[in-house]
Each structure stands twice: as structure tokens, then as C-alpha cells.
Design a protein around this motif. Structure first.
Motif, PDB file in Angstrom:
ATOM      1  N   PHE A  74     -76.230  88.674 -51.826  1.00 13.06           N
ATOM      2  CA  PHE A  74     -76.439  87.237 -51.737  1.00 13.06           C
ATOM      3  C   PHE A  74     -76.903  86.855 -50.330  1.00 13.06           C
ATOM      4  CE2 PHE A  74     -74.039  86.355 -55.642  1.00 13.06           C
ATOM      5  CZ  PHE A  74     -73.202  87.451 -55.724  1.00 13.06           C
ATOM      6  N   TYR A 111     -76.440  83.304 -48.186  1.00 12.71           N
ATOM      7  CA  TYR A 111     -75.879  81.967 -48.136  1.00 12.71           C
ATOM      8  C   TYR A 111     -76.380  81.287 -46.861  1.00 12.71           C
ATOM      9  CZ  TYR A 111     -72.371  82.791 -51.834  1.00 12.71           C
ATOM     10  OH  TYR A 111     -71.733  83.039 -53.030  1.00 12.71           O
ATOM     11  N   GLN A 168     -75.490  78.159 -44.139  1.00 12.45           N
ATOM     12  CA  GLN A 168     -74.431  77.279 -43.659  1.00 12.45           C
ATOM     13  C   GLN A 168     -75.019  76.314 -42.629  1.00 12.45           C
ATOM     14  OE1 GLN A 168     -71.083  78.952 -41.386  1.00 12.45           O
ATOM     15  NE2 GLN A 168     -69.675  77.678 -42.584  1.00 12.45           N
ATOM     16  N   ARG A 226     -71.390  72.861 -42.307  1.00 11.98           N
ATOM     17  CA  ARG A 226     -70.565  74.060 -42.499  1.00 11.98           C
ATOM     18  C   ARG A 226     -70.232  74.390 -43.948  1.00 11.98           C
ATOM     19  NH1 ARG A 226     -66.464  75.688 -37.884  1.00 11.98           N
ATOM     20  NH2 ARG A 226     -67.086  77.685 -38.792  1.00 11.98           N
ATOM     21  N   GLN A 227     -70.768  73.652 -44.890  1.00 12.49           N
ATOM     22  CA  GLN A 227     -70.561  74.057 -46.279  1.00 12.49           C
ATOM     23  C   GLN A 227     -71.499  75.202 -46.611  1.00 12.49           C
ATOM     24  OE1 GLN A 227     -70.598  70.951 -49.215  1.00 12.49           O
ATOM     25  NE2 GLN A 227     -70.068  72.371 -50.868  1.00 12.49           N
ATOM     26  N   MET A 228     -70.988  76.260 -47.182  1.00 11.28           N
ATOM     27  CA  MET A 228     -71.780  77.425 -47.551  1.00 11.28           C
ATOM     28  C   MET A 228     -72.557  77.121 -48.832  1.00 11.28           C
ATOM     29  SD  MET A 228     -71.139  79.897 -45.372  1.00 11.28           S
ATOM     30  CE  MET A 228     -71.238  81.514 -46.105  1.00 11.28           C
ATOM     31  N   LEU A 276     -75.422  78.593 -51.577  1.00 10.00           N
ATOM     32  CA  LEU A 276     -76.119  79.776 -52.075  1.00 10.00           C
ATOM     33  C   LEU A 276     -77.623  79.573 -51.953  1.00 10.00           C
ATOM     34  CD1 LEU A 276     -76.024  82.511 -53.614  1.00 10.00           C
ATOM     35  CD2 LEU A 276     -76.336  81.150 -55.697  1.00 10.00           C
ATOM     36  N   ARG A 313     -79.724  85.286 -54.945  1.00  9.53           N
ATOM     37  CA  ARG A 313     -78.862  86.367 -55.427  1.00  9.53           C
ATOM     38  C   ARG A 313     -79.734  87.489 -55.976  1.00  9.53           C
ATOM     39  NH1 ARG A 313     -73.942  86.808 -59.300  1.00  9.53           N
ATOM     40  NH2 ARG A 313     -74.638  88.270 -60.878  1.00  9.53           N
ATOM     41  N   PHE A 373     -76.036  83.797 -43.884  1.00  7.93           N
ATOM     42  CA  PHE A 373     -75.129  84.923 -44.077  1.00  7.93           C
ATOM     43  C   PHE A 373     -75.591  85.772 -45.255  1.00  7.93           C
ATOM     44  CE2 PHE A 373     -71.767  84.004 -41.124  1.00  7.93           C
ATOM     45  CZ  PHE A 373     -71.808  82.638 -40.951  1.00  7.93           C
ATOM     46  N   LEU A 386     -65.969  89.775 -51.764  1.00  2.00           N
ATOM     47  CA  LEU A 386     -67.292  89.398 -51.275  1.00  2.00           C
ATOM     48  C   LEU A 386     -67.286  89.626 -49.769  1.00  2.00           C
ATOM     49  CD1 LEU A 386     -70.039  88.162 -52.019  1.00  2.00           C
ATOM     50  CD2 LEU A 386     -69.022  85.912 -51.685  1.00  2.00           C
ATOM     51  N   PHE A 431     -69.066  89.622 -46.093  1.00  6.14           N
ATOM     52  CA  PHE A 431     -70.102  88.886 -45.384  1.00  6.14           C
ATOM     53  C   PHE A 431     -70.511  89.587 -44.103  1.00  6.14           C
ATOM     54  CE2 PHE A 431     -70.515  84.734 -47.427  1.00  6.14           C
ATOM     55  CZ  PHE A 431     -69.428  84.732 -48.275  1.00  6.14           C
TER      56      PHE A 431
END
Lengths: 117, 113
Positions: free
Chosen positions: A35, A37, A39, A43-45, A47, A50, A91, A105, A107
């Protein structure tokens, strides 16, 4: 142990240009998922994209695409036509399919992308 | 559509005080739920995950605990906070199982003084 490495702590790109973020991973598993991601400063991750390891075709999502090289254990993210809103931490993440109900998961440490107007 | 909420958004607590962070998911049933911590300048570390009510697995031994009192509620707690508990705490959910994509909440910034 599985690890995810992002070797570029920071990257910069000019608006409307293309940038590639690097990610390598180490695993002995053959069935796994990768994946990217994003941010942003909030700061909300979020997507981005994938990739299933069993698929040879590289995943694409609008301006975002990946270059998945399974033998080299490489999973880079290409952002085309970069926009100011693409500025964020990115990330790379990995999860192995053990066939059970849960996995970890994992990172990388992230790449900070700046977009210059 | 599914949404995930976390509160509070920001918290400043003294060392030794208790902690309770809450996460709720809407629009789905029996989700897998996760708590992650992100220390400054680092990636995310999985702390706890839950595949059902009352079912909690811990990934890292620490000063924190988690509970899942309802299907779509996940709580992160501590009896006595340490300075090292400071960080950004993210809750996430997935549905279809181990390799399903995890979707994250907005996070809670915790500062322990």
C-alpha cells in the motif's frame, strides 16, 4: 522479520511535473499486499493505492501509479501532474497473507513530499 | 458509506494521569479494529487489534490497554500515563479480513507533560 524501507526522507517536485517515491521491502512470504498511504498536514492517513503481490499488472489510480518489481522487492509510487494538494508525507506499507484472521500492517518511515508552485 | 470517528482530537495530560481515547465506526458491521501510535518523525506502530467484541490482541507490551465493549467501538486506555506515551494515535478499521485495506480515523494528538 519483514521490514519496509523508504530511503528518501524528503522529496521535492515542481507543480505539474512527475515524481517517483521509492520503497523496498524485505520478506520471505510469497503472498502479500502493498500500500501507499498519504498523510497530509491534517495527519489523517489516506489510502492512495494498493497492489496485490500475485498481480503482475501495476496498480493505477488516476495520477498515481506504482512500479511493482516483485523479484527486486521494490514498490515505487509515481505521481504525475503533481498538484499542490499532493504535498504530504507518503508511507509505504506491507502486509503478509498468512491465511488467518489478522496480520500486522508494517509501515516505512515515510517520505515528505513538497510541491513547488 | 463508512466513517470513523476519534475523540478527543487533542489531549494534554500530566504524567501519572489516566487515559481514555475512543474510536467508533459507522456504516459497517463486525469490522476489524486497530490502534496505532505514530511517534514524532516515525512511521506507524500497531498497538492493538480486535476481530470482535471482547477480543483484543496486543502487539507491543506497554503501558496501554484496549477494550471493545461494542461492535463498532474501540477504546484505548491507560491507568497511569508516561512521558513516552506521547504521540499521535490513530484508529483504523477493515472488513474483509487480514489483507483488506485498513482505513484510518482522524487521529488524536496526545501530549504527556
Amino acid at each position: 522479520a519483514q521490514t519496509v524501507t523508504q530511503s528518501q526522507p524528503e522529496m521535492s517536485v515542481q507543480e505539474a511535473e512527475t515524481v517517483t517515491l521509492s520503497c523496498t521491502y524485505d520478506t520471505s512470504e510469497s503472498d502479500y499486499y502493498l500500500f501507499w498511504y498519504k498523510q497530509p498536514p491534517s495527519r489523517q492517513m489516506i489510502l492512495v493505492i494498493r497492489q496485490e503481490a500475485y498481480k503482475q499488472q501495476n496498480a493505477t489510480e488516476n495520477r498515481f501509479s506504482v512500479n511493482f518489481q516483485k523479484a527486486a522487492k521494490s514498490f515505487s509510487l509515481k505521481i504525475s501532474d503533481s498538484q499542490l494538494g499532493d504535498a504530504a508525507m507518503y508511507f509505504c506499507a506491507y502486509i503478509a497473507n498468512y491465511g488467518g484472521s489478522q496480520g500486522n500492517l508494517i509501515f516505512g518511515k515515510g517520505t515528505k513530499l513538497s510541491v513547488k508552485p | 458509506s463508512q466513517t470513523i470517528h476519534q475523540w478527543p482530537a487533542t489531549l494534554v495530560q500530566p504524567v501519572g494521569s489516566p487515559l481514555s481515547l475512543e474510536c467508533t465506526v459507522e456504516g459497517t458491521s463486525n469490522p476489524n479494529l486497530y490502534w496505532y501510535r505514530q511517534a514524532a518523525g516515525r512511521g506507524l506502530q500497531l498497538l492493538f487489534y480486535s476481530v470482535g467484541i471482547g477480543q483484543i490482541s496486543s502487539e507491543v507490551p506497554q503501558n496501554l490497554s484496549a477494550s471493545r465493549p461494542q461492535d463498532r467501538q474501540f477504546i484505548l486506555s491507560s491507568k497511569k500515563l508516561l512521558l513516552s506515551d506521547s504521540g499521535f494515535y490513530l484508529c483504523a478499521w477493515s472488513v474483509l479480513g487480514i489483507t483488506d485495506t485498513q482505513y484510518f480515523g482522524p487521529g488524536t494528538r496526545l501530549t504527556v507533560l
